[in-house]
Motif scaffolding. Structure first.
Motif, PDB file in Angstrom:
ATOM      1  N   VAL A  46       0.844  -1.211   0.000  1.00 40.27           N
ATOM      2  CA  VAL A  46       0.000   0.000   0.000  1.00 40.27           C
ATOM      3  C   VAL A  46       0.872   1.251   0.000  1.00 40.27           C
ATOM      4  O   VAL A  46       0.611   2.209  -0.725  1.00 40.27           O
ATOM      5  CB  VAL A  46      -0.955  -0.011   1.207  1.00 40.27           C
ATOM      6  CG1 VAL A  46      -1.751   1.287   1.265  1.00 40.27           C
ATOM      7  CG2 VAL A  46      -1.898  -1.211   1.141  1.00 40.27           C
ATOM      8  N   ARG A  47       1.909   1.235   0.813  1.00 41.48           N
ATOM      9  CA  ARG A  47       2.824   2.378   0.871  1.00 41.48           C
ATOM     10  C   ARG A  47       3.460   2.665  -0.478  1.00 41.48           C
ATOM     11  O   ARG A  47       3.507   3.806  -0.942  1.00 41.48           O
ATOM     12  CB  ARG A  47       3.887   2.108   1.936  1.00 41.48           C
ATOM     13  CG  ARG A  47       4.961   3.174   2.060  1.00 41.48           C
ATOM     14  CD  ARG A  47       6.195   2.881   1.214  1.00 41.48           C
ATOM     15  NE  ARG A  47       6.713   1.548   1.419  1.00 41.48           N
ATOM     16  CZ  ARG A  47       7.744   1.058   0.742  1.00 41.48           C
ATOM     17  NH1 ARG A  47       8.348   1.792  -0.190  1.00 41.48           N
ATOM     18  NH2 ARG A  47       8.176  -0.178   0.955  1.00 41.48           N
ATOM     19  N   MET A  48       3.952   1.628  -1.145  1.00 36.04           N
ATOM     20  CA  MET A  48       4.591   1.819  -2.446  1.00 36.04           C
ATOM     21  C   MET A  48       3.601   2.319  -3.480  1.00 36.04           C
ATOM     22  O   MET A  48       3.912   3.199  -4.297  1.00 36.04           O
ATOM     23  CB  MET A  48       5.234   0.514  -2.920  1.00 36.04           C
ATOM     24  CG  MET A  48       5.992   0.637  -4.226  1.00 36.04           C
ATOM     25  SD  MET A  48       6.829  -0.907  -4.723  1.00 36.04           S
ATOM     26  CE  MET A  48       8.253  -0.859  -3.627  1.00 36.04           C
ATOM     27  N   PHE A  49       2.384   1.789  -3.454  1.00 37.84           N
ATOM     28  CA  PHE A  49       1.354   2.211  -4.402  1.00 37.84           C
ATOM     29  C   PHE A  49       0.980   3.674  -4.185  1.00 37.84           C
ATOM     30  O   PHE A  49       0.888   4.448  -5.148  1.00 37.84           O
ATOM     31  CB  PHE A  49       0.117   1.318  -4.249  1.00 37.84           C
ATOM     32  CG  PHE A  49      -1.033   1.732  -5.113  1.00 37.84           C
ATOM     33  CD1 PHE A  49      -1.032   1.475  -6.478  1.00 37.84           C
ATOM     34  CD2 PHE A  49      -2.132   2.397  -4.565  1.00 37.84           C
ATOM     35  CE1 PHE A  49      -2.090   1.873  -7.280  1.00 37.84           C
ATOM     36  CE2 PHE A  49      -3.187   2.789  -5.360  1.00 37.84           C
ATOM     37  CZ  PHE A  49      -3.178   2.524  -6.726  1.00 37.84           C
ATOM     38  N   MET A  50       0.784   4.084  -2.936  1.00 37.34           N
ATOM     39  CA  MET A  50       0.403   5.473  -2.659  1.00 37.34           C
ATOM     40  C   MET A  50       1.514   6.446  -3.063  1.00 37.34           C
ATOM     41  O   MET A  50       1.248   7.488  -3.666  1.00 37.34           O
ATOM     42  CB  MET A  50       0.077   5.645  -1.170  1.00 37.34           C
ATOM     43  CG  MET A  50      -1.172   4.950  -0.711  1.00 37.34           C
ATOM     44  SD  MET A  50      -1.688   5.500   0.947  1.00 37.34           S
ATOM     45  CE  MET A  50      -0.175   5.211   1.899  1.00 37.34           C
ATOM     46  N   LEU A  51       2.738   6.115  -2.731  1.00 40.02           N
ATOM     47  CA  LEU A  51       3.846   6.994  -3.081  1.00 40.02           C
ATOM     48  C   LEU A  51       3.986   7.114  -4.594  1.00 40.02           C
ATOM     49  O   LEU A  51       4.213   8.215  -5.122  1.00 40.02           O
ATOM     50  CB  LEU A  51       5.150   6.466  -2.476  1.00 40.02           C
ATOM     51  CG  LEU A  51       6.401   7.298  -2.760  1.00 40.02           C
ATOM     52  CD1 LEU A  51       6.278   8.689  -2.164  1.00 40.02           C
ATOM     53  CD2 LEU A  51       7.641   6.593  -2.208  1.00 40.02           C
ATOM     54  N   ALA A  52       3.824   5.997  -5.293  1.00 43.09           N
ATOM     55  CA  ALA A  52       3.945   6.016  -6.749  1.00 43.09           C
ATOM     56  C   ALA A  52       2.900   6.918  -7.389  1.00 43.09           C
ATOM     57  O   ALA A  52       3.195   7.656  -8.330  1.00 43.09           O
ATOM     58  CB  ALA A  52       3.832   4.599  -7.304  1.00 43.09           C
ATOM     59  N   GLN A  53       1.657   6.887  -6.877  1.00 41.22           N
ATOM     60  CA  GLN A  53       0.622   7.737  -7.457  1.00 41.22           C
ATOM     61  C   GLN A  53       1.008   9.214  -7.370  1.00 41.22           C
ATOM     62  O   GLN A  53       0.774   9.985  -8.303  1.00 41.22           O
ATOM     63  CB  GLN A  53      -0.723   7.505  -6.747  1.00 41.22           C
ATOM     64  CG  GLN A  53      -1.269   6.103  -6.845  1.00 41.22           C
ATOM     65  CD  GLN A  53      -1.291   5.585  -8.266  1.00 41.22           C
ATOM     66  OE1 GLN A  53      -1.860   6.209  -9.170  1.00 41.22           O
ATOM     67  NE2 GLN A  53      -0.668   4.446  -8.488  1.00 41.22           N
ATOM     68  N   GLY A  54       1.587   9.603  -6.250  1.00 47.18           N
ATOM     69  CA  GLY A  54       2.002  10.993  -6.103  1.00 47.18           C
ATOM     70  C   GLY A  54       3.119  11.367  -7.059  1.00 47.18           C
ATOM     71  O   GLY A  54       3.066  12.401  -7.723  1.00 47.18           O
ATOM     72  N   ILE A  55       4.142  10.521  -7.150  1.00 50.83           N
ATOM     73  CA  ILE A  55       5.272  10.823  -8.028  1.00 50.83           C
ATOM     74  C   ILE A  55       4.847  10.801  -9.488  1.00 50.83           C
ATOM     75  O   ILE A  55       5.243  11.659 -10.286  1.00 50.83           O
ATOM     76  CB  ILE A  55       6.422   9.829  -7.784  1.00 50.83           C
ATOM     77  CG1 ILE A  55       6.912   9.932  -6.336  1.00 50.83           C
ATOM     78  CG2 ILE A  55       7.568  10.093  -8.753  1.00 50.83           C
ATOM     79  CD1 ILE A  55       7.414  11.300  -5.931  1.00 50.83           C
TER      80      ILE A  55
END
Length: 332
Positions: free
Chosen positions: A224-233
């Motif tokens: 979940v953390r990786m997915f959320m961060l990726a959406q922002g970047i």
């Protein structure tokens, strides 16, 4: 904004890059296979991991350990990208110790967006060719129509990472190739990505003393953390080149989206960054939320950051244009 290919300067490619010499980009079927593998592992898989975490909500909702693990790993990997990969390594907008460089490179690798030298080469190529031929993730090169803009958005936000021309790191990141500690970190890229999953999983398992804690820590602190961060970047490539405000005349079509700044460490002051790429501050004003810059300032207060570059008020005012003028310039 980000590259999703991790083996740019090691093993099989050392000789190929040397032979490539002055080539700007490399197109090779083997490179593209590696890019696709990385895309499926670290862009598609976290989506399914997030869906699995949501599907398990009724059986095992996240508790305090999982939420803390998710937030802590999001901050660590996000600052690794924003303060480390982007502001320190790609633009050299501040300086720090070798130990801090190593830690930031490892933290950035945990985001799963490519090793540090690969990421930097891709980002420097983006600045060189912003919204023109050669910018591999521009949303503005697919035509003027609404359907063209939609295709451009999907390309910039996601599908460009499947396979793309790869910037020659001998051309775009020779300074980083001379830093043996960064090369060493890059060669262990997959180790750091795995660590970003193992740490939250073990922390939750130990705190909750259960196998369920291991699973939920893996899902929430990792997937979940990786997915959320990726959406922002990824939003920097897509939204921040399509909508938002402009204050300066730049060759590209970058935009500022202020409300996104707290969610992506101040990176959404994207137009400011393209106007002043050498600035450690993206907000360019004290009242604009810019956590990546605040972190650098904190390191400075601790004696771990120096030569922090920020344009003067006079330099900013000299480049500022009216809203109407910025739209006029952008349409040319």
């Amino acid at each position: 904004m980000t590259s999703h290919f991790e083996q740019e300067y090691q093993s099989l490619f050392t000789e190929e890059l040397a032979v490539a010499g002055g080539k700007q980009v490399l197109n090779d079927p083997y490179l593209h296979r590696l890019q696709r593998r990385h895309f499926y592992l670290f862009d598609v898989l976290p989506l399914f991991g997030t869906l699995a975490a949501l599907a398990l909500l009724a059986w095992r909702p996240p508790g305090v350990p999982e939420l803390l693990a998710c937030f802590a790993m999001w901050v660590v990997s996000g600052l690794g990208i924003s303060a480390g990969y982007h502001r320190l390594f790609a633009h050299r907008s501040w300086q720090t110790t070798r130990g801090t460089q190593t830690l930031l490179a490892i933290a950035g690798a945990m985001a799963g967006q490519g090793s540090v030298i690969s990421w930097v080469a891709m980002h420097r190529r983006h600045h060189e060719r912003g919204d023109r031929d050669g910018d591999m993730h521009s949303p503005n090169l697919h035509g003027p129509g609404k359907r063209d803009k939609l295709r451009g958005f999907l390309h910039a936000h996601f599908t460009w990472m499947i396979a793309h021309p790869y910037p020659n790191v001998l051309r775009y990141a020779p300074d980083l190739l001379r830093e043996r500690h960064l090369v060493s970190v890059g060669r262990r890229y997959y180790t750091w990505v795995a660590l970003g999953f193992v740490l939250p999983a073990l922390a939750c398992a130990l705190l909750e003393r259960s196998w369920g804690g291991l699973l939920s820590g893996f899902l929430w602190g990792g997937m979940v953390r990786m997915f959320m961060l990726a959406q922002g970047i990824w939003s920097l490539n897509s939204f921040c080149h399509l909508i938002g405000r402009r204050c300066f005349v730049t060759r590209d079509r970058s935009r500022n989206i202020g409300w996104m700044a707290p969610l992506i460490f101040g990176e959404s002051w994207h137009h400011n960054h393209h106007a002043f790429p050498g600035s450690a501050s993206f907000g360019l004003a004290w009242y604009r939320i810019d956590p990546g810059f605040w972190f650098i300032r904190l390191l400075g207060a601790l004696g771990l950051a120096w030569n922090i570059k920020v344009p003067s008020r006079e330099q900013i005012d000299a480049r500022t244009v009216t809203h109407a003028a910025s739209w006029s310039a952008d349409s040319q």
